[in-house]
Design a protein around this motif. Structure first.
Motif, mmCIF file in Angstrom:
data_model
loop_
_atom_site.group_PDB
_atom_site.id
_atom_site.type_symbol
_atom_site.label_atom_id
_atom_site.label_comp_id
_atom_site.label_asym_id
_atom_site.label_seq_id
_atom_site.Cartn_x
_atom_site.Cartn_y
_atom_site.Cartn_z
ATOM 1 N N LEU A 152 13.184 -5.096 -15.432
ATOM 2 C CA LEU A 152 12.254 -4.879 -14.339
ATOM 3 C C LEU A 152 11.981 -6.198 -13.622
ATOM 4 O O LEU A 152 11.858 -7.258 -14.252
ATOM 5 N N SER A 153 11.884 -6.159 -12.315
ATOM 6 C CA SER A 153 11.562 -7.369 -11.568
ATOM 7 C C SER A 153 10.133 -7.796 -11.892
ATOM 8 O O SER A 153 9.296 -6.980 -12.300
ATOM 9 N N GLU A 154 9.853 -9.074 -11.709
ATOM 10 C CA GLU A 154 8.498 -9.554 -11.957
ATOM 11 C C GLU A 154 7.497 -8.841 -11.066
ATOM 12 O O GLU A 154 6.377 -8.514 -11.486
ATOM 13 N N ALA A 155 7.886 -8.591 -9.819
ATOM 14 C CA ALA A 155 6.979 -7.918 -8.884
ATOM 15 C C ALA A 155 6.666 -6.509 -9.348
ATOM 16 O O ALA A 155 5.511 -6.065 -9.298
ATOM 17 N N GLU A 156 7.690 -5.776 -9.808
ATOM 18 C CA GLU A 156 7.485 -4.413 -10.274
ATOM 19 C C GLU A 156 6.621 -4.388 -11.532
ATOM 20 O O GLU A 156 5.700 -3.566 -11.653
ATOM 21 N N ALA A 157 6.916 -5.297 -12.445
ATOM 22 C CA ALA A 157 6.121 -5.350 -13.669
ATOM 23 C C ALA A 157 4.671 -5.704 -13.363
ATOM 24 O O ALA A 157 3.735 -5.117 -13.927
ATOM 25 N N ARG A 158 4.468 -6.646 -12.452
ATOM 26 C CA ARG A 158 3.104 -7.044 -12.077
ATOM 27 C C ARG A 158 2.369 -5.881 -11.417
ATOM 28 O O ARG A 158 1.184 -5.653 -11.694
ATOM 29 N N ARG A 159 3.060 -5.149 -10.549
ATOM 30 C CA ARG A 159 2.428 -4.021 -9.861
ATOM 31 C C ARG A 159 1.988 -2.956 -10.860
ATOM 32 O O ARG A 159 0.867 -2.430 -10.785
ATOM 33 N N ARG A 160 2.851 -2.649 -11.817
ATOM 34 C CA ARG A 160 2.543 -1.595 -12.765
ATOM 35 C C ARG A 160 1.428 -2.013 -13.732
ATOM 36 O O ARG A 160 0.588 -1.192 -14.122
ATOM 37 N N ARG A 161 1.406 -3.281 -14.091
ATOM 38 C CA ARG A 161 0.324 -3.756 -14.953
ATOM 39 C C ARG A 161 -1.003 -3.741 -14.203
ATOM 40 O O ARG A 161 -2.038 -3.359 -14.758
ATOM 41 N N ALA A 162 -0.963 -4.168 -12.939
ATOM 42 C CA ALA A 162 -2.185 -4.170 -12.133
ATOM 43 C C ALA A 162 -2.716 -2.759 -11.927
ATOM 44 O O ALA A 162 -3.934 -2.551 -11.797
ATOM 45 N N ALA A 163 -1.821 -1.778 -11.905
ATOM 46 C CA ALA A 163 -2.231 -0.386 -11.739
ATOM 47 C C ALA A 163 -2.801 0.204 -13.022
ATOM 48 O O ALA A 163 -3.268 1.349 -13.026
ATOM 49 N N GLY A 164 -2.754 -0.561 -14.095
ATOM 50 C CA GLY A 164 -3.338 -0.103 -15.352
ATOM 51 C C GLY A 164 -2.445 0.786 -16.178
ATOM 52 O O GLY A 164 -2.931 1.507 -17.061
ATOM 53 N N GLU A 165 -1.123 0.760 -15.919
ATOM 54 C CA GLU A 165 -0.209 1.597 -16.704
ATOM 55 C C GLU A 165 -0.215 1.154 -18.161
ATOM 56 O O GLU A 165 -0.156 -0.050 -18.459
ATOM 57 N N PRO A 166 -0.276 2.084 -19.103
ATOM 58 C CA PRO A 166 -0.170 1.718 -20.522
ATOM 59 C C PRO A 166 1.144 0.986 -20.777
ATOM 60 O O PRO A 166 2.187 1.381 -20.261
#
Length: 306
Positions: A152-166
């Motif tokens: 996963l790209s850093e941007a995608e991982a950051r977006r998903r973490r910021a969205a609160g995904e488990p």
């Protein structure tokens, strides 16, 4: 400098009185298997002129309960095992584990994984169906993580973490091993007579192990190596079911510049069906045995500690 400091700590541990630890989790009552481990730690600490610490491994905030912790103290006191008054409770030291995790992250060795256990199971099933071959398993028999989120790209991982995904945080095993390339991954095994030999480990067989979860900033693997280092534990005595996992611990100790204790792996106790005693199978607890009239002397005699 960090490596020199680690070497200094290792030499200091070798010249200081040994430090042992008994580290149960308060997620159920202790059974005979725990009694055996605690009594063996007590015996070896006495034999080698060392100290025995108690650590409460309670990072699982949903399963660990106050009454079970109190039961640990009651059971150990009943067996005649004493400890220094300062007991380390892991749930009070999440910042220590978070700092260790941040160091690994800064090395580029940690990545977020958003796969549920069911998704991992399904991904492994697809891989096996496509290849017609069994998917590799870790030493405990669980299928290795197939690496779905590794790229996963850093941007995608950051977006998903910021969205609160488990999610969980995994160790990128290939990068971790590359980081310590050229360094021997070795621990010293000792027996009850004090005889020792070096054992070389290969943690690659565990794949990308989980180091932390979204709601808990650590795992057993990470917290145990941090705790042993902070408490100056020089001798780890634990069951054979954790022998293979020591490869992960040695790797983390190298990456974090922590000393590696000596290890001893004791036999496991089985029930009448031949299965290992376990809280999850509701094996008879020491409290049950005590209620039925068992004495500490009888328990010690039964386990070979007369």
């Amino acid at each position: 400098m960090a490596r020199l400091a680690a070497n200094h700590r290792q030499k200091r541990m070798a010249s200081s009185p040994p430090v042992f630890r008994f580290a149960p989790s308060p997620n159920g009552r202790l059974h005979l298997g725990h009694a055996y481990s605690a009594l063996l730690n007590q015996r070896l600490a006495g034999r080698f002129g060392g100290e025995l610490l108690l650590r409460i491994e309670d990072i699982d905030l949903t399963r660990c309960r106050y009454e079970f912790e109190q039961g640990i103290f009651d059971d150990l006191a009943w067996l005649g095992i004493s400890f220094p008054p300062e007991v380390r409770r892991q749930s009070r030291h999440f910042d220590d584990y978070r700092r260790a995790l941040d160091r690994l992250d800064a090395m580029g060795l940690v990545y977020p994984c958003f796969c549920s256990r069911q998704q991992v199971k399904e991904a492994v099933g697809r891989c096996e169906a496509e290849s017609g071959m069994p998917w590799p398993r870790d030493p405990d028999g669980a299928p290795l993580y197939p690496g779905t989120c590794r790229d996963l790209s850093e941007a995608e991982a950051r977006r998903r973490r910021a969205a609160g995904e488990p999610h969980v945080l995994r160790l990128a095993m290939d990068r971790a091993l590359a980081r310590v390339a050229g360094a021997a991954l070795v621990y010293r095994l000792f027996d009850e007579t004090g005889a020792q030999r070096d054992v070389t480990v290969d943690p690659a067989g565990w794949g990308d192990v989980v180091l932390a979860r979204k709601d808990v900033p650590t795992s057993y693997h990470l917290s145990v190596v941090v705790d042993d280092a902070l408490q100056g534990v020089s001798h780890v005595v634990r069951g054979r079911d954790l022998e293979a996992a020591t490869g992960i611990h040695v790797l983390l100790q190298r990456l974090l510049d922590l000393p590696t204790p000596r290890y001893h792996f004791h036999r496991l106790l089985n029930d009448e069906t031949g299965q290992k005693l376990a809280k999850s199978r509701l094996s008879r607890s020491l409290a049950d045995l005590r209620a039925d009239g068992a004495t500490p002397e009888a328990i010690r005699r039964q386990l070979g500690f007369t």
